[in-house]
Structure formats: structure tokens, C-alpha cells
Design a protein around this motif. Structure first.
Motif, PDB file in Angstrom:
ATOM      1  N   LYS A 164       9.979   0.368   6.514  1.00 54.06           N
ATOM      2  CA  LYS A 164       9.224  -0.079   7.350  1.00 54.06           C
ATOM      3  C   LYS A 164       8.113  -1.706   7.380  1.00 54.06           C
ATOM      4  N   THR A 168       6.842  -7.462   9.707  1.00 51.64           N
ATOM      5  CA  THR A 168       6.267  -7.957   8.473  1.00 51.64           C
ATOM      6  C   THR A 168       6.786  -9.213   8.728  1.00 51.64           C
ATOM      7  N   ARG A 410      11.802  -3.104  -4.362  1.00 52.56           N
ATOM      8  CA  ARG A 410      10.802  -1.867  -4.863  1.00 52.56           C
ATOM      9  C   ARG A 410      10.095  -2.886  -5.513  1.00 52.56           C
ATOM     10  N   GLU A 415       2.544  -6.024  -3.169  1.00 53.53           N
ATOM     11  CA  GLU A 415       1.894  -5.093  -2.878  1.00 53.53           C
ATOM     12  C   GLU A 415       0.758  -4.300  -1.812  1.00 53.53           C
ATOM     13  N   ASP A 416       0.445  -5.591  -0.854  1.00 55.47           N
ATOM     14  CA  ASP A 416       0.689  -5.287   0.381  1.00 55.47           C
ATOM     15  C   ASP A 416       1.442  -4.740   1.156  1.00 55.47           C
ATOM     16  N   LYS A 418       3.728  -2.941  -0.636  1.00 49.67           N
ATOM     17  CA  LYS A 418       4.882  -1.389  -1.074  1.00 49.67           C
ATOM     18  C   LYS A 418       4.283  -0.075  -0.615  1.00 49.67           C
ATOM     19  N   LYS A 419       2.813   0.117   0.224  1.00 48.82           N
ATOM     20  CA  LYS A 419       1.783   1.003   0.672  1.00 48.82           C
ATOM     21  C   LYS A 419       2.305   0.812   1.871  1.00 48.82           C
ATOM     22  N   LEU A 420       3.737   0.334   2.574  1.00 40.89           N
ATOM     23  CA  LEU A 420       4.556  -0.160   4.172  1.00 40.89           C
ATOM     24  C   LEU A 420       5.075   1.193   3.176  1.00 40.89           C
ATOM     25  N   LYS A 423       7.655   7.267   0.539  1.00 42.54           N
ATOM     26  CA  LYS A 423       8.511   7.915  -0.273  1.00 42.54           C
ATOM     27  C   LYS A 423       9.476   8.505  -0.170  1.00 42.54           C
TER      28      LYS A 423
END
Length: 424
Positions: A164, A168, A410, A415-416, A418-420, A423
Motif C-alpha cells: 500500500k 507515497t 519493513r 514510521e509514518d 509503516k502504518k500503511l 499486517k
């Protein structure tokens, strides 16, 4: 070919295709559970089905599932799948970030070519002397440099889509840098092919004219063809009050896609670049991109693209490594590939002002070789620059560099972002 013969061939192709889809889907999902992209599973499935695994214990089974008659039709299906996938990859990326990131793109792509080229020059003499002294040294050295320098644009695209990250700034920067490296790599591959095939008859003037025509064609796609297709899309959406494909528009789009692929092939670069460039020309029309994704993406990725990886695995012979020196050579190729591409792109991006995490992430993405590396390796083998042992070394390098991309990304993503990432 008579109808009965066609029907017999069709049955063989369908059996092979069923096995490819099932094996790729199963192994791909297993790899995905451990954080690997689906492409790694698809290559692994090909290795399992080929002479490197099942072929060692049951060669008659491999011959039954993949007889000689199906190799041509399967290769054709794979090529069509790659065209459709590259078209989707081009459409899926948001290039609006590039005005502020152009320096990072140029620096990472430049260093991502220079460092592997130097690495190739360093290891090629030993590889040649140890494993294939009968091969032409100049052509072999050119090929090693090219194979280490190329990034896998479509596989990078799939990784970004799965994580995802396609819209970006990091995704757009990486895919643009990879597109530059791949384009330069294919130009070098074209030059190498011409030099090897023509020998003393090679001339630079026609080649430079060819490059100018390629650039002109890309400008025409971006400024003329793309806008016309977008205008036609909006008109059909307004007329039919729906944002989905009508038969007429779909026919026009497919014909344009195939013509674009034919033109780039005629101009001396791979047909898939014509598909990718047309996708880029349409990427700004979000409703068109969404309609394509919802209607065709799954079929292309599940049914067509795995054929290419499986065919590659079927031609890979790990059993040809009959001594420790061969494994040392294989390790050397993979290590130099990772150090050159990952290190070069990271240093280039960092020098251009990117953060360390962004730089390492760009380097990790650029390090993947799978699809484009496999194509380059196949060309090298067709030119007589690789024997079975060297071919297998470079196939393993492609698998290693692709398998390490997910875990590294990964670990190093900001950090911003990684939220996208989904899991598991």
C-alpha cells in the motif's frame, strides 16, 4: 495446424496452466505469510516444479506436466501478461511528488547504475576465468555489469502495491529511479547485443538516432495519446453515466496498448516499456485506474504473470553446481549485486538530501531484480554469454535480491509509512 492438433495442444496447455496457477498461488501465499512478496513464491514454485527439485526425483512427471509442445504457447501467454501488468504498474503510481524529489531520483538512479557496474567489472574476470573461459570475455563482462545494474520495475511495483505504498512519495521516487535504471540498462543491453552480433559492423550514428526516436515517442504518448484517451474516457463515462469500461472504449484502449508495445519493440527496447509508458500517460485519471484495477488486475497477476516465473524456474538447474567453487561464485554474484545496488542507491539518495530511512528504503526497493533481471539473464543466455552454471548463479541472485527486499523495507521504512503496510 489442423483443428485436432490445436485441441490436443490446448489440453496440454490447460494442464500446465492449472499446475502453474495452483502452485504459484499456494507457494506465493506461504511466502507472503513470512513477509515475502508473491513474486518470490512464484519463482520458488517454478524451481520446485523444475529440474532443481521435482525433476531430480521424478523427471518423467515434469516432462508430463510441461511437454515441449506447451513451451511456446506458455511463453506467449507470459509475454501478454507482462504487457498488461506493466500497463497497470504505470497507471498505479502518483508522480506528482517528483518535482520536490527529482534530485533524489537522479542521484539514486545514477549511483544505482555506477556502483553495480564497477562491481561487475571487478568480478567478471574471475567468473569468466573460472567458469566459462570459452565464452567471449568482452561480451560476458558487459552482460555481468548489466545484470547487476538492472532493477525489477514491475516487481517493485507489485511490492509497493502489496504494501500500500504506491501513492507515497517514497513509492514514486523509487519507481521513477528504477524506470531510469531499467531504461539505461536496456539501452546498454541493446548496445551489447548489437556489438556482439554485428562485431566490426556496429555504428553509433544509427543507435543515437534510435534513442532520439524513443524519446520523441514517449513525449507523444504523454502529450498527445494519453490526453486523447483520457478525454475519450471522460466522454464515455458521461454518456453512459458509469465509470466502468464500455466494450468500445476497452477495444480502443487494448489496441492502443498493443500498438504502443509494438512501437517500442520496433524502436529497439522491450515491448513492455511501451505498455508502461502508456500506463504512465494515463495515471492521472483516477477513475480509469480504479476501473482497470477492479476488472482486470487479479486475472493478470494470478493467471498470467506467474507463467513467466515458472518457466524461468523450469530452466534453472541448481544441480549443475557440482563443487564448492560454484557455490562460492554464486555467493559472490549475489553479494556484489546487493552491495552495489543497495549501497549505491542508498548513498546516492542520502547525498541528494533524503533521510537515512528513506535512502535505505529506496536502496532496498531498487535492489530487487526478479522480473527484469530474469529477462536480461535470458537474453544473455540466448546470446551465448551464459552456460547452465552461470545462468543458475544469476537466477539465484535474482531470487535472493527479491527475497531480501520485503524484510529490509519493513525494517527501514519511516514510521509514518509503516502504518500503511498491511499486517501479515
Amino acid at each position: 495446424m489442423n483443428p485436432a492438433k490445436i485441441e490436443d495442444t490446448l489440453k496440454l496447455v490447460l494442464v500446465s496452466w492449472i499446475v502453474i496457477i495452483a502452485a504459484s498461488w499456494l507457494v506465493g501465499r506461504l511466502c507472503r505469510r513470512i513477509g515475502q512478496p508473491l513474486a518470490v513464491g512464484e519463482i520458488a514454485a517454478g524451481l520446485l516444479l523444475g529440474p532443481s527439485f521435482i525433476g531430480l526425483f521424478a523427471p518423467e512427471f515434469v516432462s508430463f506436466i510441461f511437454p515441449e509442445e506447451v513451451k511456446g504457447p506458455l511463453a506467449l501467454l507470459a509475454k501478454i501478461g507482462l504487457l498488461l501488468m506493466l500497463f497497470q504498474v504505470g497507471m498505479e503510481f502518483d508522480f506528482s511528488h517528483l518535482r520536490s524529489k527529482s534530485k533524489v531520483v537522479v542521484a539514486s538512479s545514477f549511483m544505482g547504475m555506477l556502483a553495480p557496474l564497477l562491481g561487475g567489472l571487478a568480478i567478471a574476470p574471475w567468473l569468466h576465468r573460472t567458469f566459462a573461459p570459452e565464452l567471449p570475455m568482452f561480451g560476458f563482462q558487459m552482460f555481468v555489469c548489466i545484470a547487476l545494474s538492472i532493477s525489477a520495475l514491475p516487481i517493485m511495483g507489485r511490492i509497493l502495491l502489496e504494501m500500500k505504498l504506491e501513492r507515497t512519495a517514497l513509492g514514486a521516487t523509487s519507481i521513477s529511479a528504477a524506470a531510469i535504471d531499467d531504461a539505461v540498462g536496456w539501452v546498454f543491453l541493446g548496445v551489447a547485443t548489437a556489438i556482439i552480433k554485428r562485431g566490426d559492423n556496429f555504428s553509433w550514428l544509427p543507435f543515437l538516432g534510435q534513442v532520439a526516436l524513443i524519446l520523441l515517442y514517449f513525449v507523444v504518448l504523454m502529450k498527445v495519446v494519453g490526453p486523447l484517451l483520457i478525454k475519450a474516457w471522460r466522454k464515455q463515462c458521461a454518456t453512459h453515466k458509469t465509470e466502468t469500461f464500455t466494450p468500445g472504449y476497452f477495444a480502443v484502449l487494448l489496441c492502443t496498448l498493443f500498438v504502443s508495445a509494438l512501437i517500442t519493440s520496433k524502436l529497439g527496447i522491450f515491448a513492455i516499456f511501451g505498455a508502461f509508458a502508456l500506463g504512465v500517460a494515463l495515471h492521472s485519471e483516477a477513475s480509469l485506474v480504479k476501473a482497470w484495477r477492479e476488472r482486470f488486475a487479479d486475472f493478470v497477476i494470478i493467471a498470467l504473470v506467474p507463467i513467466f516465473f515458472t518457466n524461468t524456474g523450469l530452466n534453472t538447474k541448481i544441480g549443475s553446481f557440482d563443487n564448492a567453487t560454484a557455490w562460492i561464485g554464486c555467493a559472490l554474484v549475489s553479494i556484489m549485486a546487493v552491495v552495489g545496488k543497495l549501497g549505491g542507491c542508498t548513498i546516492g539518495a542520502r547525498w541528494a538530501g533524503a533521510t537515512w530511512r528513506d535512502s535505505l528504503s529506496i536502496g532496498a526497493l531498487m535492489n530487487t531484480r526478479a522480473l527484469m533481471g530474469l529477462i536480461a539473464i535470458s537474453v544473455g543466455k540466448d546470446l551465448g554469454l551464459l552456460n547452465d552454471k552461470l545462468f543458475t548463479m544469476f537466477i539465484i541472485m535474482c531470487l535472493v535480491t527479491t527475497a531480501t527486499t520485503g524484510p529490509m523495507l519493513r525494517a527501514w521504512l519511516p514510521e509514518d509509512l509503516k502504518k500503511l503496510v498491511p499486517k501479515g
